[in-house]
Design an enzyme around this catalytic site. Structure first.
Site, PDB file in Angstrom:
ATOM      1  N   TYR A 136      46.055  59.245  39.766  1.00  0.00           N
ATOM      2  CA  TYR A 136      45.981  60.410  38.886  1.00  0.00           C
ATOM      3  C   TYR A 136      47.174  61.369  38.989  1.00  0.00           C
ATOM      4  O   TYR A 136      47.159  62.432  38.354  1.00  0.00           O
ATOM      5  CB  TYR A 136      44.697  61.192  39.198  1.00  0.00           C
TER       6      TYR A 136
ATOM      7  N   HIS B 117      33.456  61.981  38.041  1.00  0.00           N
ATOM      8  CA  HIS B 117      33.417  60.507  38.012  1.00  0.00           C
ATOM      9  C   HIS B 117      32.067  60.036  38.536  1.00  0.00           C
ATOM     10  O   HIS B 117      31.411  60.762  39.300  1.00  0.00           O
ATOM     11  CB  HIS B 117      34.538  59.953  38.913  1.00  0.00           C
ATOM     12  N   GLY B 118      31.675  58.828  38.196  1.00  0.00           N
ATOM     13  CA  GLY B 118      30.465  58.226  38.771  1.00  0.00           C
ATOM     14  C   GLY B 118      30.653  58.080  40.281  1.00  0.00           C
ATOM     15  O   GLY B 118      31.770  57.800  40.746  1.00  0.00           O
ATOM     16  N   ASP B 119      29.572  58.233  41.038  1.00  0.00           N
ATOM     17  CA  ASP B 119      29.763  58.223  42.503  1.00  0.00           C
ATOM     18  C   ASP B 119      30.018  56.818  43.061  1.00  0.00           C
ATOM     19  O   ASP B 119      30.185  56.649  44.268  1.00  0.00           O
ATOM     20  CB  ASP B 119      28.592  58.906  43.233  1.00  0.00           C
TER      21      ASP B 119
ATOM     22  N   THR C  25      24.941  55.465  36.992  1.00  0.00           N
ATOM     23  CA  THR C  25      23.781  55.002  36.227  1.00  0.00           C
ATOM     24  C   THR C  25      23.670  53.491  36.346  1.00  0.00           C
ATOM     25  O   THR C  25      24.516  52.760  35.821  1.00  0.00           O
ATOM     26  CB  THR C  25      23.937  55.395  34.729  1.00  0.00           C
TER      27      THR C  25
ATOM     28  N   ASP D 163      47.355  13.597  46.565  1.00  0.00           N
ATOM     29  CA  ASP D 163      47.811  14.232  45.318  1.00  0.00           C
ATOM     30  C   ASP D 163      48.735  13.272  44.562  1.00  0.00           C
ATOM     31  O   ASP D 163      49.942  13.494  44.470  1.00  0.00           O
ATOM     32  CB  ASP D 163      48.539  15.541  45.703  1.00  0.00           C
TER      33      ASP D 163
HETATM   34  C1  SPV Z   1      50.108  21.880  43.150  1.00  0.00           C
HETATM   35  O1  SPV Z   1      49.631  22.929  43.604  1.00  0.00           O
HETATM   36  O2  SPV Z   1      49.458  20.844  43.015  1.00  0.00           O
HETATM   37  C2  SPV Z   1      51.516  21.828  42.744  1.00  0.00           C
HETATM   38  C3  SPV Z   1      52.471  22.756  43.369  1.00  0.00           C
HETATM   39  O3  SPV Z   1      51.866  20.994  41.960  1.00  0.00           O
HETATM   40  S1  SPV Z   1      53.197  21.944  44.694  1.00  0.00           S
HETATM   41  O4  SPV Z   1      52.138  21.469  45.577  1.00  0.00           O
HETATM   42  O5  SPV Z   1      54.048  22.897  45.378  1.00  0.00           O
HETATM   43  O6  SPV Z   1      53.969  20.841  44.183  1.00  0.00           O
HETATM   44 MG    MG Z   2      50.457  19.502  41.559  1.00  0.00          MG
END
Ligand code: SPV
Ligand code: MG
Length: 447
Positions: free
Chosen positions: A91, A105-107, A138, A220
């Site tokens: 603020y 303000h609301g508490d 409220t 992955d």
């Molecule tokens: C993932 O998070 O799967 C990515 C990013 O592709 S990395 O793991 O850095 O390649």
């Molecule tokens: Mg990835």
């Protein structure tokens, strides 16, 4: 600052009324707000600040109605004498300008992250004898229903999908965190912290191929199929409202990618990022330690073009991920590719690196921005983790993704607990550092 109108600022001929200030960051006026305004009116002339989009996005829910509309609905309330704009969650400037006798303000702001705002106001008012007035919050069925309705609206595909573009355009920088199920989605959705003079939250969620695979105990390597990946997206969407960026790996065959673009768009995902690799994809953080093949520019551009052609809305983004730095092909190769991908229709460029320092990423960003001032740049600062969002933004970055930190924090904690139970043949020793069941349940909303 805009002043909509000024009613009844004087009480009598010579007597100024006290000024009572409150700030609204809401799309709908309900009983709770009217209670505050009624109490405010008893104390003096009522000035309401409407929190700007910029400030609201930073710590509150994304607005579902425009700023002008939010101003208008408050202007129409009889109890309100004047409507102004509040540009920041804190603020300081509004209090300096208005020097109100009371801030009301609301508490509910006495606890949680909003307490930082109350402390800020109290400190500012005490400097000249102003006073904070807390009105009992409220909490009834109607108010809860209105709140649920706004949240549901935000989770709908047509509202959620466009939000990533909106955040980038309003704030310049969006920060996303990795999620891989409903629970991590809730953490991304609800975590708010008070930082020095601001409140902060994540803007978006990243559905990482790495963490989605790891959560299933799989590597992955595009082994977890799209049906399963989309189920993860759905689990996250069911309990959140924030925009989603989907890790699309290589995008697969262009003939398959077009179907996936349609599905993601239909679900309300905001962006897919596909990387310019081909064949058996391995995680980028392995770099050149494993065999990985970069796609050729023409072939990858054809995939991007096919995706853009399949896309039906203007909201969705297809972001091209350049792997040249990961594969040690150098900045010039990265730049050549990034420019070609933008030319082919990519809505953004993700540039990745596994170096410990951000130098090569920053050097790429600076060079890219010399010829392209507007295409969003996305980075994943996993290995170059000391750089701040602010520094990245100053080099033209628009999206920062924290791609795996939630998974990496959960795994050692869970492993330690399993070890402690095995060692002690009971749970007591582990229990002492665990979250109480009541707290974890309170994360989960009931309808
Ligand atoms: C993932 O998070 O799967 C990515 C990013 O592709 S990395 O793991 O850095 O390649
Ligand atoms: Mg990835």
């Amino acid at each position: 600052m805009s002043t909509a109108y000024n009613r009844n600022m004087f009480m009598g001929k010579d007597n100024f009324m006290k000024t009572v200030y409150t700030c609204f960051c809401t799309d709908v006026i309900h009983e709770g707000h009217l209670n505050i305004l009624r109490r405010a009116k008893e104390l003096g002339s009522v000035v309401v600040g409407i929190l700007s989009d910029q400030a609201m996005i930073r710590f509150n829910r994304f607005p579902t109605v425009s700023f002008e509309e939010r101003m208008r609905i408050v202007e129409e309330i009889e109890l309100v004498d004047r409507v102004v704009v509040q540009d920041s969650v804190m603020y300081d400037s509004i209090i300096e300008e208005l020097r109100p006798d009371y801030v009301i303000h609301g508490d509910n702001w006495k606890e949680g992250p909003m307490k930082a705002i109350r402390d800020n106001v109290e400190g500012l008012l005490s400097a000249y004898g102003g006073q904070v007035v807390d009105v009992p919050y409220t909490d009834n069925e109607t108010v809860r229903h209105i709140d649920n309705q706004i949240r549901e609206k935000l989770s709908m595909p047509e509202y959620r999908r466009k939000r990533l573009k909106q955040i980038i355009s309003i704030r310049g920088l969006a920060k996303a965190i990795e999620v891989h199920n409903g629970l991590t989605g809730l953490i991304a959705e609800k975590t708010i912290v008070a930082n020095k003079d601001q409140l902060d939250q994540f803007d978006a969620m990243w559905i990482s191929s790495l963490c989605d695979s790891v959560a299933k105990g799989k590597p992955d390597i595009e082994l977890v199929d799209m049906t399963s990946r989309f189920r993860t997206v759905n689990d996250v969407m069911e309990v959140t409202t924030k925009p989603i960026i989907f890790d699309g790996d290589t995008g697969g065959l262009a003939e398959h990618f077009v179907y996936n673009v349609r599905s993601l768009e239909r679900m309300g995902v905001s962006a897919v990022i596909i990387e310019d690799k081909i064949g058996l994809k391995k995680n980028s953080l392995f770099g050149t330690e494993v065999e990985q093949t970069q796609d050729d520019i023409k072939h990858f551009c054809a995939k991007l073009k096919a995706g853009k052609k399949a896309q039906l809305t203007d909201d969705f983004m297809i972001i091209a991920r350049v792997e040249s730095l990961i594969l040690e092909k150098g900045k010039e190769d990265a730049l050549k590719r990034a420019r070609a991908y933008v030319e082919a229709g990519a809505d953004g460029i993700m540039i990745h690196s596994r170096k410990k320092t951000p130098d090569e990423i920053l050097s790429f960003c600076d060079a890219f921005r010399k010829t392209d001032t507007h295409t969003p740049i996305v980075v994943v600062p996993t290995s170059f983790d000391s750089i701040t969002e602010e520094e990245l933004a100053s080099h033209g970055v628009n999206v920062v993704i924290y791609a795996n930190q939630l998974t990496r924090s959960a795994f050692p904690a869970m492993e330690q607990t399993a070890k402690d139970i095995l060692k002690n043949h009971r749970a007591k020793e582990a229990d002492e550092r665990l979250m109480p069941i009541k707290d974890i349940i309170s994360l989960i909303d009931e309808l």
